[in-house]
Design a protein around this motif. Structure first.
Motif, PDB file in Angstrom:
ATOM      1  N   LEU A  40       1.002  -1.173  -0.002  1.00  0.00           N
ATOM      2  CA  LEU A  40      -0.024  -0.189  -0.070  1.00  0.00           C
ATOM      3  C   LEU A  40       0.853   1.307   0.017  1.00  0.00           C
ATOM      4  CD1 LEU A  40      -2.856   1.105   0.036  1.00  0.00           C
ATOM      5  CD2 LEU A  40      -2.736   1.255   2.653  1.00  0.00           C
ATOM      6  N   SER A  41       0.737   2.056  -0.816  1.00  0.00           N
ATOM      7  CA  SER A  41       1.391   3.440  -1.006  1.00  0.00           C
ATOM      8  C   SER A  41       0.354   4.609  -1.130  1.00  0.00           C
ATOM      9  CB  SER A  41       2.439   3.442  -1.979  1.00  0.00           C
ATOM     10  OG  SER A  41       1.975   3.183  -3.501  1.00  0.00           O
ATOM     11  N   GLY A  42       0.748   5.651  -0.652  1.00  0.00           N
ATOM     12  CA  GLY A  42       0.004   6.901  -1.080  1.00  0.00           C
ATOM     13  C   GLY A  42       0.912   8.244  -0.774  1.00  0.00           C
ATOM     14  N   GLY A  43       0.274   9.225  -1.186  1.00  0.00           N
ATOM     15  CA  GLY A  43       1.069  10.479  -1.165  1.00  0.00           C
ATOM     16  C   GLY A  43       0.049  11.620  -1.502  1.00  0.00           C
ATOM     17  N   HIS A  44       0.622  12.928  -0.977  1.00  0.00           N
ATOM     18  CA  HIS A  44      -0.262  14.191  -1.188  1.00  0.00           C
ATOM     19  C   HIS A  44       0.726  15.245  -1.265  1.00  0.00           C
ATOM     20  CE1 HIS A  44      -3.339  16.892  -1.223  1.00  0.00           C
ATOM     21  NE2 HIS A  44      -2.922  17.677  -0.223  1.00  0.00           N
ATOM     22  N   VAL A  45       0.610  16.179  -2.148  1.00  0.00           N
ATOM     23  CA  VAL A  45       1.518  17.536  -2.318  1.00  0.00           C
ATOM     24  C   VAL A  45       0.600  18.695  -2.121  1.00  0.00           C
ATOM     25  CG1 VAL A  45       2.842  18.854  -3.872  1.00  0.00           C
ATOM     26  CG2 VAL A  45       2.953  16.274  -3.955  1.00  0.00           C
ATOM     27  N   VAL A  46       1.101  19.601  -1.371  1.00  0.00           N
ATOM     28  CA  VAL A  46       0.496  21.022  -1.270  1.00  0.00           C
ATOM     29  C   VAL A  46       1.269  22.291  -1.526  1.00  0.00           C
ATOM     30  CG1 VAL A  46      -1.151  20.313   0.710  1.00  0.00           C
ATOM     31  CG2 VAL A  46       0.970  21.092   1.013  1.00  0.00           C
ATOM     32  N   GLY A  47       0.928  23.178  -2.239  1.00  0.00           N
ATOM     33  CA  GLY A  47       1.708  24.385  -2.757  1.00  0.00           C
ATOM     34  C   GLY A  47       1.940  24.240  -3.981  1.00  0.00           C
ATOM     35  N   ASN A  48       2.947  25.061  -4.533  1.00  0.00           N
ATOM     36  CA  ASN A  48       3.111  25.260  -5.909  1.00  0.00           C
ATOM     37  C   ASN A  48       4.354  24.648  -6.311  1.00  0.00           C
ATOM     38  OD1 ASN A  48       3.123  26.625  -8.474  1.00  0.00           O
ATOM     39  ND2 ASN A  48       4.590  28.255  -7.882  1.00  0.00           N
ATOM     40  N   PHE A  49       3.844  23.577  -7.069  1.00  0.00           N
ATOM     41  CA  PHE A  49       5.316  22.457  -7.370  1.00  0.00           C
ATOM     42  C   PHE A  49       4.924  22.383  -9.128  1.00  0.00           C
ATOM     43  CE2 PHE A  49       1.179  20.123  -7.202  1.00  0.00           C
ATOM     44  CZ  PHE A  49       1.254  19.097  -7.956  1.00  0.00           C
ATOM     45  N   SER A  50       5.719  21.942  -9.674  1.00  0.00           N
ATOM     46  CA  SER A  50       6.090  21.965 -11.269  1.00  0.00           C
ATOM     47  C   SER A  50       5.038  20.557 -11.550  1.00  0.00           C
ATOM     48  CB  SER A  50       7.460  21.205 -11.571  1.00  0.00           C
ATOM     49  OG  SER A  50       8.071  22.350 -10.947  1.00  0.00           O
ATOM     50  N   PRO A  51       4.495  20.535 -12.653  1.00  0.00           N
ATOM     51  CA  PRO A  51       3.560  19.737 -13.224  1.00  0.00           C
ATOM     52  C   PRO A  51       4.084  18.275 -13.314  1.00  0.00           C
ATOM     53  CG  PRO A  51       3.182  21.697 -14.420  1.00  0.00           C
ATOM     54  CD  PRO A  51       4.420  21.691 -13.688  1.00  0.00           C
ATOM     55  N   HIS A  52       5.224  18.101 -13.760  1.00  0.00           N
ATOM     56  CA  HIS A  52       5.856  16.947 -13.940  1.00  0.00           C
ATOM     57  C   HIS A  52       6.366  16.298 -12.746  1.00  0.00           C
ATOM     58  CE1 HIS A  52       9.726  18.872 -13.143  1.00  0.00           C
ATOM     59  NE2 HIS A  52       9.586  19.953 -14.038  1.00  0.00           N
ATOM     60  N   GLU A  53       6.205  17.154 -11.378  1.00  0.00           N
ATOM     61  CA  GLU A  53       6.237  16.257 -10.337  1.00  0.00           C
ATOM     62  C   GLU A  53       5.244  15.641  -9.611  1.00  0.00           C
ATOM     63  OE1 GLU A  53       9.149  15.976  -8.889  1.00  0.00           O
ATOM     64  OE2 GLU A  53      10.505  17.234  -9.884  1.00  0.00           O
ATOM     65  N   ALA A  54       4.020  15.679 -10.560  1.00  0.00           N
ATOM     66  CA  ALA A  54       2.678  15.036  -9.803  1.00  0.00           C
ATOM     67  C   ALA A  54       2.897  13.488  -9.765  1.00  0.00           C
ATOM     68  CB  ALA A  54       1.591  15.331 -11.001  1.00  0.00           C
ATOM     69  N   PHE A  55       1.976  12.962  -8.977  1.00  0.00           N
ATOM     70  CA  PHE A  55       2.080  11.562  -8.763  1.00  0.00           C
ATOM     71  C   PHE A  55       1.346  10.914 -10.004  1.00  0.00           C
ATOM     72  CE2 PHE A  55       1.737  13.093  -4.221  1.00  0.00           C
ATOM     73  CZ  PHE A  55       3.126  12.344  -3.810  1.00  0.00           C
ATOM     74  N   ALA A  56       2.337   9.879 -10.735  1.00  0.00           N
ATOM     75  CA  ALA A  56       2.010   9.266 -11.754  1.00  0.00           C
ATOM     76  C   ALA A  56       1.325   7.873 -11.493  1.00  0.00           C
ATOM     77  CB  ALA A  56       3.079   9.157 -12.758  1.00  0.00           C
ATOM     78  N   ILE A  57       0.383   7.586 -11.749  1.00  0.00           N
ATOM     79  CA  ILE A  57      -0.485   5.972 -11.562  1.00  0.00           C
ATOM     80  C   ILE A  57      -0.486   5.323 -12.619  1.00  0.00           C
ATOM     81  CG2 ILE A  57      -2.531   5.120 -10.453  1.00  0.00           C
ATOM     82  CD1 ILE A  57      -3.082   7.787  -9.380  1.00  0.00           C
ATOM     83  N   GLY A  58      -0.171   3.928 -12.773  1.00  0.00           N
ATOM     84  CA  GLY A  58      -0.303   3.100 -13.809  1.00  0.00           C
ATOM     85  C   GLY A  58       1.212   2.588 -14.259  1.00  0.00           C
ATOM     86  N   GLY A  59       1.075   1.244 -14.632  1.00  0.00           N
ATOM     87  CA  GLY A  59       2.444   0.908 -15.197  1.00  0.00           C
ATOM     88  C   GLY A  59       3.062  -0.265 -14.302  1.00  0.00           C
ATOM     89  N   THR A  60       4.122  -0.846 -14.658  1.00  0.00           N
ATOM     90  CA  THR A  60       4.897  -1.984 -14.178  1.00  0.00           C
ATOM     91  C   THR A  60       5.027  -1.948 -12.645  1.00  0.00           C
ATOM     92  OG1 THR A  60       6.100  -2.208 -16.165  1.00  0.00           O
ATOM     93  CG2 THR A  60       6.845  -3.335 -14.198  1.00  0.00           C
ATOM     94  N   ASN A  61       5.475  -0.691 -11.922  1.00  0.00           N
ATOM     95  CA  ASN A  61       5.512  -0.687 -10.660  1.00  0.00           C
ATOM     96  C   ASN A  61       4.626   0.126  -9.798  1.00  0.00           C
ATOM     97  OD1 ASN A  61       8.227  -1.751 -10.288  1.00  0.00           O
ATOM     98  ND2 ASN A  61       8.808   0.232 -11.022  1.00  0.00           N
ATOM     99  N   SER A  62       3.173   0.020 -10.469  1.00  0.00           N
ATOM    100  CA  SER A  62       1.999   0.798 -10.036  1.00  0.00           C
ATOM    101  C   SER A  62       1.005  -0.197 -10.171  1.00  0.00           C
ATOM    102  CB  SER A  62       1.790   2.121 -10.598  1.00  0.00           C
ATOM    103  OG  SER A  62       0.835   2.856 -10.121  1.00  0.00           O
ATOM    104  N   VAL A  63       0.088   0.168 -11.106  1.00  0.00           N
ATOM    105  CA  VAL A  63      -1.109  -0.762 -11.693  1.00  0.00           C
ATOM    106  C   VAL A  63      -0.791  -1.175 -12.892  1.00  0.00           C
ATOM    107  CG1 VAL A  63      -3.600  -0.600 -12.223  1.00  0.00           C
ATOM    108  CG2 VAL A  63      -2.698   0.986 -10.540  1.00  0.00           C
TER     109      VAL A  63
END
Length: 771
Positions: free
Chosen positions: A587-610
């Motif tokens: 189980l893994s999870g996360g959250h970001v608050v504030g002003n961050f670069s779009p490419h730093e968003a959490f990506a879901i899907g793939g070999t190490n995800s779904v």
């Protein structure tokens, strides 16, 4: 009736220091047996004397008279006999006190006359007799009493009953032999409550009155333990807690000594009880000998000859890894842990600890023998990372690296590497000091400088015109790590990052094809200073064991345009054994608050995800949660002809080796290849890979059944530019399937086939364990 008051068996008072191996009762038993043999030799000499009586008549009459005279002499003649036996053991290595045992037996009568007046002749010197013939001669015992050494009644009736209970043969109104009396004396001593026992025979009208004169041990009032530097005082307190005020029992003392020696043995310590003394007033002194470490040295051995040689590693670098220090009691278990710690450094091909005698018999010198590995090396290689770009040379990359695992001979690590592909490239300099000098908490320091270019398709995907973009990052920072507590470690650091997006031509861009921003600051590149904290629980360290990790990064806006945000991320893993199978939950999870670069968003899907989805195809958001469950089991491999395996594998692989969709970072442990697949060939390919792994001896093969689920918690639209919404990512999805795992020199190879909730099928390939 005249009494033979002088006839008595006497046993001298015994002071018995502790023997090293046999118990106290066993040693005393053998000594009393020897004393009894001396008594029988004396009785036999009396029988020989009777052969010299003058005016002998017929042979039969002479025999009768001889026996009568011997019987008369035994009952009333003034005789004196004494015998003594002593045994001294040699000095031991630990504790030099000699062990002395003594016992004596005597038959005495005062007021005796010279033996020659009774008409007896002294037997010739060297005349031998046999005592065993008298073992079965019995004497009637009319009464059995227990008294103190002065012949008076004992004040403590419980001790009197203890002595009487120990008797087996000597009973009132019964006939006993000398051997049986001696055995009962031994039983009284073996009870452990008495330091001496003297049987005294008094002739009465009804038979022999047998009095056992005993001397009880002291009452226990205190304990002194010398030389026990490692033994816990509570251990001794518990052993003697219930003995306060009671008579010292040697049997219980024997048990305590054995338990102390066992305590040292269980912990691999060189230590034992070397002596015991019981002083007046009931004070017991235990002398404990522990092997103390006198000196520790390091000896380097040649890898080929095994002879001593000069090493590169500083001796103090090795010695600081050892928990065994000078002045401590030497422990074999602790020594084994020290050998493991030295081996964990990665510098030694072999390591061992050899104890050697020191000048002091209670001390030991330790020699650490080590065989060094070559520390510096160059390496080069190449490969294909599929799914990055189109073209005949899709994903081709090359690598070059130099590493030194023992910089300056202080176990410091330096790694310089370069990996270059059509798009992806990484140049990294990594310096690690695994243990900062002068720090007693085993704190390590890592300095990183890295310049990388990686694919940006995880969040932004391929552009509508089939073009792609990449993310450039220049990173520099320092991190400190140290153990917090057993199985827990912590990391804190400071990193600076300068990042921006580029198109296929290498130009910096701030918006993608859909008009979504690629930076948070609006400039071509974003700058951020990150303060990092991470805490990790590793359990047993096995991939199937429990694990928990918590990571937090805080952007520090030192400059006006620097990004300010907070990102937290947590991962947990739990393994459960179910018969021959193994269930693994993640189980893994996360959250970001504030002003961050779009490419730093959490990506879901793939070999190490779904699995079942392409990389990042489920969603990309400010928040996320991903759960996974796997059931793995061992698979048996089949032996098959080598040439036939090659032909079959090649025939299966060629038709499906071209169609690739997405990619990964070059040279990382999560290298992955995704291929579209014809479902009719799944079973045949599975069998071919299994046989191929067996032929190459890649290690055991595991089968696995899995299911994954991921969700962006409806946060995709909160990412600057909403890249997930522009690409119609669902935001949630699940996948399930099966696969195999094969151990290899590169790490576990993972081949998996998955179905997702949109009826799509995908093949996933990965190297290393899932993150």
């Amino acid at each position: 009736m005249r009494q033979t008051d002088g006839v008595s068996f006497t046993s001298s008072s015994l002071k018995i220091p502790l023997p090293s191996s046999p118990s106290l009762s066993q040693t005393l038993s053998s000594l009393l047996a020897g004393t009894r043999h001396s008594a029988f030799q004396f009785i036999d000499s009396l029988r020989n004397r009777s052969n010299y009586v003058q005016n002998r008549r017929t042979r039969s009459t002479e025999s009768t008279q001889s026996e009568l005279r011997i019987h008369s002499l035994f009952r009333s003649s003034p005789l004196l006999c004494s015998a003594s036996l002593s045994l001294t053991t040699q000095n031991h290595n630990i504790g030099r006190s000699p062990l002395l045992y003594s016992a004596s037996l005597s038959l005495t009568q005062t007021g005796s006359t010279d033996s020659t007046q009774s008409g007896l002749e002294v037997p010739q010197k060297g005349q031998l007799t046999t005592a065993g013939r008298y073992d079965n001669e019995r004497v009637l015992i009319s009464e059995v009493l227990v008294r103190n050494t002065a012949g008076e009644e004992l004040e403590r009736k419980d001790l009197e009953m203890e002595a009487l209970t120990s008797l087996k043969a000597c009973r009132a109104n019964s006939a006993s032999t000398v051997r049986e009396v001696q055995e009962d004396v031994q039983r009284i001593i073996d009870s452990g409550y008495f330091s001496s026992c003297m049987p005294v025979a008094v002739d009465t009208r009804d038979g022999i009155r047998l009095v056992f004169q005993i001397e009880p041990n002291e009452e226990f009032h205190g304990l002194v333990c010398e030389g026990a530097n490692v033994l816990p005082s509570k251990f001794l307190e518990d052993a003697f807690r219930d003995e306060q005020g009671k008579v010292v029992n040697r049997k219980h003392l024997d048990e305590v000594i054995n338990s102390i020696n066992g305590w040292y043995m269980e912990r691999g310590l060189y230590g034992l009880v070397s002596g015991v003394d019981i002083f007046s007033g009931g004070i017991i002194r235990l002398q404990v000998a522990e092997a103390e470490v006198s000196n520790i040295s390091v000896r380097f051995l040649d890898r080929k000859t095994g002879k001593p040689t000069k090493g590169k590693t500083k001796p103090e670098t090795i010695l600081r890894q050892l928990t065994t220090k000078k002045g401590q009691a030497y422990s074999m278990l602790q020594g084994k842990r020290d050998v493991d710690a030295v081996s964990t450094m990665g510098l030694m091909a072999d390591a061992s600890i050899i104890p050697k005698p020191a000048g002091d018999p209670c001390k030991v010198d330790l020699i650490m023998n080590v065989v060094e590995r070559p520390s510096g090396r160059f390496s080069a290689g190449g490969g294909i990372s599929s799914g990055i770009t189109s073209g005949p040379l899709s994903g081709l990359f090359g690598s070059f690296a130099y590493s030194d695992r023992n910089l300056f001979g202080r176990n410091q690590k330096l790694n310089i590497s370069l990996e270059r592909g059509q798009i992806d490239s990484i140049f990294r300099i990594n310096y690690t000091n695994p243990w900062i000098e002068g720090d007693d908490k085993r704190t390590s320091r890592t300095i990183i400088v890295q310049n990388s270019r990686t694919s940006g398709t995880l969040v932004h995907g391929n552009q509508h015109d089939n073009s792609s973009l990449s993310i450039d990052r220049l990173t520099a920072g320092v991190e400190f790590s140290r153990p917090i507590r057993p199985k827990w470690s912590g990391t804190a650091g400071l990193n600076f990052q300068h990042a921006g997006a580029r198109d296929e031509k290498g130009n910096l861009i701030i918006k993608d094809f859909y008009g979504s921003p690629l930076t948070a600051s609006g400039k071509l590149c974003d700058d951020v200073l990150l303060a990092k904290f991470e805490s990790v629980y590793t359990g047993s360290g096995d991939q199937g064991s429990s694990m928990f990790a918590f990571n937090m990064e805080q952007g520090l806006p030192i400059m006006p345009k620097w990004l300010f945000f907070n990102r937290v991320n947590a991962r947990a893993r739990k393994g459960v054994k179910i018969g021959p199978a193994h269930l693994l939950l993640r189980l893994s999870g996360g959250h970001v608050v504030g002003n961050f670069s779009p490419h730093e968003a959490f990506a879901i899907g793939g070999t190490n995800s779904v699995r079942g989805y392409k990389e990042g195809a489920v969603g990309s958001g400010r928040s996320y949660v991903v759960g996974s469950s796997e059931v793995s089991f061992q698979m048996e491999l089949l032996n098959i002809n080598k040439d036939s395996v090659y032909r079959e594998v090649l025939n299966e692989i060629r038709p499906i080796s071209a169609t690739t969709k997405s990619g990964t970072h070059i040279g990382t442990s999560n290298l992955k290849t995704e291929l579209t697949w014809n479902t009719s060939k799944i079973y045949r390919y599975w069998c071919s890979i299994t046989k191929f792994a067996n032929m190459l001896k890649l290690g055991p093969v595991e089968g696995v059944i899995f299911a994954d689920y991921g969700h962006d918690l409806w946060s995709g639209s909160n990412v600057p530019g909403n890249p997930a919404g522009a690409r119609y990512k669902p935001g949630s999805g699940y996948g399930y399937g099966f696969g195999i795992r094969v151990n290899s020199p590169l790490g576990p190879l993972r081949l998996e086939y998955a179905f997702n909730d949109r009826q799509a099928k995908r093949f996933h390939f990965g190297v290393g364990h899932r993150k």
